[in-house]
Enzyme design. Sequence first.
Site, PDB file in Angstrom:
ATOM      1  N   LYS A  82      -7.288   3.256  -5.888  1.00 41.99           N
ATOM      2  CA  LYS A  82      -7.660   4.127  -7.009  1.00 41.99           C
ATOM      3  C   LYS A  82      -7.572   3.384  -8.326  1.00 41.99           C
ATOM      4  CE  LYS A  82      -4.901   7.418  -4.741  1.00 41.99           C
ATOM      5  NZ  LYS A  82      -3.818   8.363  -4.655  1.00 41.99           N
ATOM      6  N   LYS A  96       2.621  -3.973  -9.096  1.00 42.85           N
ATOM      7  CA  LYS A  96       2.298  -3.048 -10.186  1.00 42.85           C
ATOM      8  C   LYS A  96       2.894  -3.476 -11.521  1.00 42.85           C
ATOM      9  CE  LYS A  96       1.024   1.163  -7.834  1.00 42.85           C
ATOM     10  NZ  LYS A  96       1.204   2.598  -7.671  1.00 42.85           N
ATOM     11  N   LYS A 108      -7.164  -4.500  -1.302  1.00 43.87           N
ATOM     12  CA  LYS A 108      -7.320  -3.203  -0.628  1.00 43.87           C
ATOM     13  C   LYS A 108      -8.113  -2.236  -1.508  1.00 43.87           C
ATOM     14  CE  LYS A 108      -3.244  -0.901  -2.245  1.00 43.87           C
ATOM     15  NZ  LYS A 108      -2.016  -0.238  -2.156  1.00 43.87           N
TER      16      LYS A 108
HETATM   17  P1  TYM Z   1      -1.083   6.535  -2.278  1.00 43.61           P
HETATM   18  O1  TYM Z   1      -1.278   7.759  -3.097  1.00 43.61           O
HETATM   19  O2  TYM Z   1      -1.352   5.211  -2.920  1.00 43.61           O
HETATM   20  O3  TYM Z   1      -1.969   6.620  -0.971  1.00 43.61           O
HETATM   21  C1  TYM Z   1      -1.960   7.739  -0.088  1.00 43.61           C
HETATM   22  C2  TYM Z   1      -2.087   7.263   1.345  1.00 43.61           C
HETATM   23  O4  TYM Z   1      -3.288   6.501   1.525  1.00 43.61           O
HETATM   24  C3  TYM Z   1      -2.988   5.239   2.130  1.00 43.61           C
HETATM   25  N1  TYM Z   1      -3.924   4.221   1.602  1.00 43.61           N
HETATM   26  C4  TYM Z   1      -4.654   3.396   2.366  1.00 43.61           C
HETATM   27  N2  TYM Z   1      -4.749   3.256   3.695  1.00 43.61           N
HETATM   28  C5  TYM Z   1      -5.617   2.307   4.171  1.00 43.61           C
HETATM   29  N3  TYM Z   1      -6.384   1.521   3.357  1.00 43.61           N
HETATM   30  C6  TYM Z   1      -6.312   1.628   2.002  1.00 43.61           C
HETATM   31  N4  TYM Z   1      -7.063   0.878   1.210  1.00 43.61           N
HETATM   32  C7  TYM Z   1      -5.413   2.604   1.456  1.00 43.61           C
HETATM   33  N5  TYM Z   1      -5.101   2.978   0.175  1.00 43.61           N
HETATM   34  C8  TYM Z   1      -4.186   3.965   0.294  1.00 43.61           C
HETATM   35  C9  TYM Z   1      -1.545   4.953   1.709  1.00 43.61           C
HETATM   36  O5  TYM Z   1      -0.930   4.035   2.588  1.00 43.61           O
HETATM   37  C10 TYM Z   1      -0.929   6.335   1.764  1.00 43.61           C
HETATM   38  O6  TYM Z   1      -0.528   6.650   3.079  1.00 43.61           O
HETATM   39  N6  TYM Z   1       3.889   6.046  -2.426  1.00 43.61           N
HETATM   40  C11 TYM Z   1       2.791   6.741  -1.769  1.00 43.61           C
HETATM   41  C12 TYM Z   1       2.897   8.246  -1.844  1.00 43.61           C
HETATM   42  C13 TYM Z   1       4.184   8.781  -1.315  1.00 43.61           C
HETATM   43  C14 TYM Z   1       4.565   8.901   0.035  1.00 43.61           C
HETATM   44  C15 TYM Z   1       5.872   9.470   0.023  1.00 43.61           C
HETATM   45  C16 TYM Z   1       3.936   8.583   1.252  1.00 43.61           C
HETATM   46  C17 TYM Z   1       5.199   9.260  -2.075  1.00 43.61           C
HETATM   47  N7  TYM Z   1       6.212   9.682  -1.276  1.00 43.61           N
HETATM   48  C18 TYM Z   1       6.558   9.729   1.198  1.00 43.61           C
HETATM   49  C19 TYM Z   1       4.653   8.841   2.435  1.00 43.61           C
HETATM   50  C20 TYM Z   1       5.936   9.407   2.399  1.00 43.61           C
HETATM   51  C21 TYM Z   1       1.485   6.331  -2.437  1.00 43.61           C
HETATM   52  O7  TYM Z   1       1.459   5.972  -3.586  1.00 43.61           O
HETATM   53  O8  TYM Z   1       0.378   6.533  -1.647  1.00 43.61           O
END
Ligand code: TYM
Length: 339
Positions: free
Chosen positions: A203, A114, A200
Amino acid sequence: MRIVSGIQPTGNLHLGNYLGAIRNWVRMQDSMEEGSQCLFFLADLHAISMPHVPAELSAATLEMAAALVACGIDPDRSILFNQAQVPAHCELQWMLNGTARMGWLNRMTQFKDKSGKNREGASVALFTYPVLQAADVLLYQATHVPVGEDQKQHLELARDIAQKFNNDFCTEDAPVFTLPDPIIPPEAARIMSLRDGSAKMSKSDPSEMSRIELADDADTIMKKIKKAKTDPEPLPSETAGLEGRPEAANLVGIYATMAGVTPEDVLRDFGGEGFGKFKPALGELLAETLGPIGRRFAELKSDREELDAILARGALEAREIARPTLDAAYKALGLVRGG
Ligand code: TYM
């Protein structure tokens, strides 16, 4: 069992989020045993680690709450809230900043991705983001954290932080933190972009054609799938034939995950066929499954009052669950709070 996970309220919920994480959240909620608890939250505090427009963040937070409910998160059975209403996340993060090591954070691949070439210009929040993520799960004594593959490294860090804190500040028989286990669905750990099989689905990809969003209507889904990048070869009859064909492997994987079958099953039906036949079948399958979710989302997202009420109720419950751990962390560190 205590199941805890979060999603950033930036952009719209896409198929990668759904198959990699949210579908698992719903399944875990639906199969929860007596005495278990699910907490799901909108990681709005994480969202400010990147440049953002404040008015858009508040709207997106409510929209993401609506999207989760539309996917099947039931606020009567799961605790649904946003981090900003539970100040304990920030308090614990600061305490854990004392335990996390610079070297550990320097190894985080998401920060490298990032911040890119602009490391010096990246926010401090982007660097310490994984410590907030550790606080998010350790605060609730999470035992299981359902996420996609890209969050695995952050959860390993959360375990390292918990272990070091327990070692440094607790007696062996009274650790403050539980070490959480990530739950990653093998079949949907990493859903790839429709435009590039090596990236991947995300968003932050500037091209909307790279992802299926949960709010997309049937025509849009079909258009995106038909335009998805592929190669000119027909589909193989065995999964070994997908090697070196990331785009084809991704579409077959999506089909299998959506239909609840294996990639071998998909190739048994479509092996030898060209994408001219496979893509419309995949588009239809997606539209059929996502259609009801998209319609429910459209209804819910304008009910501001209901969404505010859900998040306020969830935050109240989350604050209660967090309190004993937060108190124990302050005490373990020798911080005097009076009262
Ligand atoms: P975020 O908002 O990017 O994504 C949310 C969840 O979706 C999963 N994900 C995917 N899984 C498979 N293929 C993909 N292309 C894909 N894109 C996204 C992510 O792995 C995630 O599970 N840092 C985290 C949010 C967070 C969090 C936490 C998660 C903050 N605190 C504590 C677990 C526990 C994030 O930005 O996810």
